[in-house]
Design an enzyme around this catalytic site. Structure first.
Site, short mmCIF file in Angstrom:
data_model
loop_
_atom_site.label_atom_id
_atom_site.label_comp_id
_atom_site.label_asym_id
_atom_site.label_seq_id
_atom_site.Cartn_x
_atom_site.Cartn_y
_atom_site.Cartn_z
N SER A 14 -17.93 25.57 -36.36
CA SER A 14 -18.02 24.76 -37.59
C SER A 14 -19.09 23.68 -37.48
CB SER A 14 -16.66 24.11 -37.87
OG SER A 14 -15.68 25.09 -37.98
N GLU A 34 -25.49 32.22 -30.67
CA GLU A 34 -24.05 32.41 -30.52
C GLU A 34 -23.79 33.62 -29.62
OE1 GLU A 34 -21.04 30.81 -31.49
OE2 GLU A 34 -20.34 32.42 -30.18
N CYS A 42 -12.17 27.16 -34.75
CA CYS A 42 -11.34 26.80 -35.90
C CYS A 42 -11.14 27.99 -36.83
CB CYS A 42 -11.98 25.64 -36.65
SG CYS A 42 -11.04 25.15 -38.09
N CYS A 47 -7.54 26.61 -36.21
CA CYS A 47 -6.96 26.04 -37.44
C CYS A 47 -6.62 27.08 -38.51
CB CYS A 47 -7.91 25.03 -38.08
SG CYS A 47 -9.08 24.24 -36.99
N LYS A 50 -4.05 29.81 -37.36
CA LYS A 50 -2.82 29.04 -37.08
C LYS A 50 -2.12 28.67 -38.39
CE LYS A 50 -2.81 24.95 -37.46
NZ LYS A 50 -3.29 23.93 -36.57
N TYR A 181 -0.54 19.02 -29.74
CA TYR A 181 -0.63 19.71 -31.03
C TYR A 181 -0.20 21.18 -30.92
CZ TYR A 181 -3.96 16.25 -33.12
OH TYR A 181 -4.58 15.16 -33.65
N GLU A 185 3.16 22.81 -32.63
CA GLU A 185 2.96 23.69 -33.80
C GLU A 185 3.52 25.08 -33.53
OE1 GLU A 185 -0.97 21.59 -35.82
OE2 GLU A 185 -1.27 23.43 -34.67
N HIS A 438 6.67 10.06 -60.65
CA HIS A 438 8.06 10.42 -60.38
C HIS A 438 8.40 11.77 -60.99
CE1 HIS A 438 12.21 9.55 -59.40
NE2 HIS A 438 12.57 9.91 -60.62
N GLU A 443 5.56 8.92 -53.96
CA GLU A 443 5.75 7.65 -54.67
C GLU A 443 6.38 6.59 -53.75
OE1 GLU A 443 8.84 7.53 -57.80
OE2 GLU A 443 9.50 9.48 -57.08
P1 NDP Z 1 -3.32 18.17 -26.35
O1 NDP Z 1 -4.36 17.39 -25.67
O2 NDP Z 1 -2.88 17.81 -27.72
O3 NDP Z 1 -2.00 18.21 -25.45
C1 NDP Z 1 -2.06 18.62 -24.11
C2 NDP Z 1 -0.66 18.72 -23.56
O4 NDP Z 1 -0.74 19.22 -22.24
C3 NDP Z 1 0.06 17.39 -23.49
O5 NDP Z 1 1.42 17.58 -23.74
C4 NDP Z 1 -0.17 16.98 -22.04
O6 NDP Z 1 0.86 16.18 -21.51
C5 NDP Z 1 -0.11 18.32 -21.35
N1 NDP Z 1 -0.82 18.35 -20.07
C6 NDP Z 1 -2.14 18.10 -19.86
N2 NDP Z 1 -2.43 18.23 -18.55
C7 NDP Z 1 -1.27 18.58 -17.94
C8 NDP Z 1 -0.93 18.85 -16.59
N3 NDP Z 1 -1.84 18.80 -15.61
N4 NDP Z 1 0.35 19.17 -16.32
C9 NDP Z 1 1.25 19.22 -17.31
N5 NDP Z 1 1.00 18.97 -18.60
C10 NDP Z 1 -0.26 18.66 -18.90
O7 NDP Z 1 -3.84 19.68 -26.24
P2 NDP Z 1 -3.50 20.99 -27.04
O8 NDP Z 1 -3.74 22.08 -26.07
O9 NDP Z 1 -2.18 20.91 -27.71
O10 NDP Z 1 -4.61 21.00 -28.15
C11 NDP Z 1 -5.99 20.95 -27.77
C12 NDP Z 1 -6.83 20.23 -28.78
O11 NDP Z 1 -6.95 21.04 -29.92
C13 NDP Z 1 -6.21 18.91 -29.25
O12 NDP Z 1 -6.72 17.83 -28.55
C14 NDP Z 1 -6.60 18.84 -30.70
O13 NDP Z 1 -7.73 18.05 -30.79
C15 NDP Z 1 -6.95 20.26 -31.09
N6 NDP Z 1 -5.94 20.77 -32.03
C16 NDP Z 1 -5.78 20.15 -33.24
C17 NDP Z 1 -4.84 20.62 -34.13
C18 NDP Z 1 -4.68 19.93 -35.44
O14 NDP Z 1 -5.52 19.13 -35.81
N7 NDP Z 1 -3.61 20.20 -36.18
C19 NDP Z 1 -4.00 21.76 -33.84
C20 NDP Z 1 -4.22 22.30 -32.53
C21 NDP Z 1 -5.16 21.83 -31.68
P3 NDP Z 1 0.91 14.59 -21.71
O15 NDP Z 1 1.25 14.33 -23.14
O16 NDP Z 1 2.00 14.18 -20.78
O17 NDP Z 1 -0.43 14.07 -21.33
#
Ligand code: NDP
Length: 458
Positions: A14, A34, A42, A47, A50, A181, A185, A438, A443
């Site tokens: 994107s 590419e 995405c 996105c 998903k 995330y 989800e 309403h 609201e």
């Molecule tokens: P996130 O960064 O949101 O979450 C990562 C998760 O992995 C957290 O729970 C984190 O734990 C855990 N984690 C990281 N390292 C370790 C480790 N070494 N051991 C155990 N647990 C670990 O990543 P996602 O994979 O969910 O998503 C990736 C990216 O994709 C996001 O940053 C987001 O920007 C994007 N995304 C956006 C969406 C949206 O806008 N709706 C939907 C899906 C993805 P802890 O919390 O304890 O650090």
């Protein structure tokens, strides 16, 4: 062929496509390289598919609601993921076609192959039939990210969100590791599509970084959907066995699952890009460090997830367009990342713009906090347990609304609109003199009169 360009973009996701098209619109000669399909994470693996799976999962709730509204459904409905898969593949192929046509119509040259930098102003592309060298006044790296595969012993064998969106059946017993995330989800969706789901994560609540109200709402909604939450529990090791996986959970406890989702984050795609040839050293998470103008080195720029700042598609697109305007449009500008709205597409969804309450306090604001929590009309009618939660954070000194948080149906649509008001600097008084529409859930945002708490500046 003259392979000399004003801009060579690496990565047709994107962000890369948006930057390239805008640069071409300003009259630049542009090539985009590419290595896989055109469209990026995405559109092809994130996105878009998903959200299409979320719509499928939503029907699980809709059938129960329909009965409450008087519909007689003859037999228990069943989700056939292979049918969804076919429809999803057709849709992503259609979108890829649109992306390709947009590039062509914008006069951006698409070069298919794997690119690497080869010193300043040179990009070498390994194509199916050899290599091709592109000479560039400017190079833009927009290669995005990929799932982390080494966060825990054995997790490299687990599936990622890419694999999930290519499944043609719903696995019966699913373990999800992580609580960001992707974990939240997909746990929410799979539970509605027929899987029994257990989440393992190291934090106390899912969705680190979000407001505590949303984190609590997410945990409650997951539990209500039947998801087992194992807060503060991580597998020590994940092992593949015949027909599935075993999670080693400590104290010699083992638990078998048919399928495991690795949702432990994503990492920038910088390996093999030849960054060292232009003097770029990736950071600790493999990201390309950039300055406020998105410059990574002389004549080399980077946008989106590869910079590991705010990893959201609209941010990459906005950065790409701003960079193209700066380099070729005679209109230097930067993107303000201080107040980016985002949503978690679980069921019901969450959305936020502005900081969490904890972060606003830590930033030194004296706060007035407005909250409401109610059962929406649609759920109350049939006896559903779904709740809607809303929060406004108001700066006590200036009356400006600093943040809006919502958990509940249509939260992303509502919060996106309110983000305009916050960008324009709306105050609580502006919210108060807005007449309600309403009956809506939205609201409530203009009807919150008394703060539930006042927090002094630290
Ligand atoms: P996130 O960064 O949101 O979450 C990562 C998760 O992995 C957290 O729970 C984190 O734990 C855990 N984690 C990281 N390292 C370790 C480790 N070494 N051991 C155990 N647990 C670990 O990543 P996602 O994979 O969910 O998503 C990736 C990216 O994709 C996001 O940053 C987001 O920007 C994007 N995304 C956006 C969406 C949206 O806008 N709706 C939907 C899906 C993805 P802890 O919390 O304890 O650090």
């Amino acid at each position: 062929m003259d392979d000399r360009y004003d801009l060579v973009t690496i990565g047709a996701g994107s962000g890369g496509v948006a930057a390239s098209r805008r640069a071409a619109a300003h009259g630049a000669k542009v090539a985009i390289v590419e290595a896989g399909r055109v469209g990026g994470t995405c559109v092809l693996r994130g996105c878009v598919p998903k959200k299409l799976l979320m719509y499928a999962a939503q029907f699980g709730d809709a059938f129960a609601e329909a009965r409450g509204y008087g519909w007689v459904l003859p037999e228990p409905p069943r989700f056939a993921m292979d049918r969804w898969q076919q429809a999803k593949s057709a849709e992503t192929a259609r979108l890829e076609g649109i992306y390709r046509r947009l590039l062509e119509a914008s006069c951006v040259t698409l070069v298919e192959g794997r690119a690497r930098l080869d010193g300043p102003g040179r990009v070498v592309v390994a194509t199916g039939d050899g290599t091709r060298t592109l000479l560039a006044r400017h190079v833009l790296v927009a290669t995005g990210g990929a799932p982390v595969r080494d966060s825990l012993p054995g997790i490299g064998q687990a599936a990622t969100s890419d694999d999930l969106l290519d499944l043609d059946h719903v696995p019966a017993r699913v373990a999800i590791v992580g609580s960001g995330y992707i974990a939240v989800e997909f746990a929410s969706m799979l539970a509605r599509l027929g899987a029994s789901v257990a989440m393992y994560y190291r934090a106390e609540q899912p969705l680190r970084g979000f407001d505590a109200m949303l984190r609590g709402a997410a945990a409650a909604a997951l539990q209500a959907a039947g998801v087992e939450l194992h807060a503060g529990v991580l597998p020590r090791r994940i092992a593949r066995v015949a027909g599935g996986f075993v999670l080693e959970l400590g104290d010699e406890r083992l638990r078998e699952f048919d399928w495991v989702l690795n949702a432990t984050g994503r990492r920038p795609n910088t390996a093999g890009l030849g960054l060292e040839t232009v003097g770029i050293t990736p950071g600790a998470r493999s990201e390309i460090p950039v300055d406020a103008t998105l410059r990574a080195a002389d004549g080399v720029w980077a946008i989106g997830d590869v910079t590991d700042r705010v990893n959201l598609t609209p941010v990459a697109i906005a950065e790409g367009r701003a960079l193209a305007d700066t380099l070729f449009g005679g209109a230097p500008r930067a993107v303000d990342l201080s107040r980016v709205a985002s949503a978690v597409f679980m069921l019901p969804p969450l959305a936020s713009v502005g900081s969490s309450e904890d972060d606003a306090v830590a930033a030194g604001h004296a706060l007035k906090v407005f909250e409401t929590d109610f059962r929406p009309m649609k759920a109350a009618f049939w006896g559903g347990e779904e709740r809607t939660r809303m929060k406004l954070l108001v700066d006590a000194a200036s009356d400006r609304v600093l943040a809006v948080h919502m958990a509940g149906s249509d939260a992303p649509e509502i919060v996106q609109s309110l983000a305009v008001a916050l960008t324009a600097g709306a105050t609580k008084a502006d919210f108060d003199r807005t007449v309600a529409m309403h009956p809506t859930a939205a609201e409530e945002f203009v009807l919150m009169r008394e703060p539930v708490r006042r927090l002094p500046a630290r």
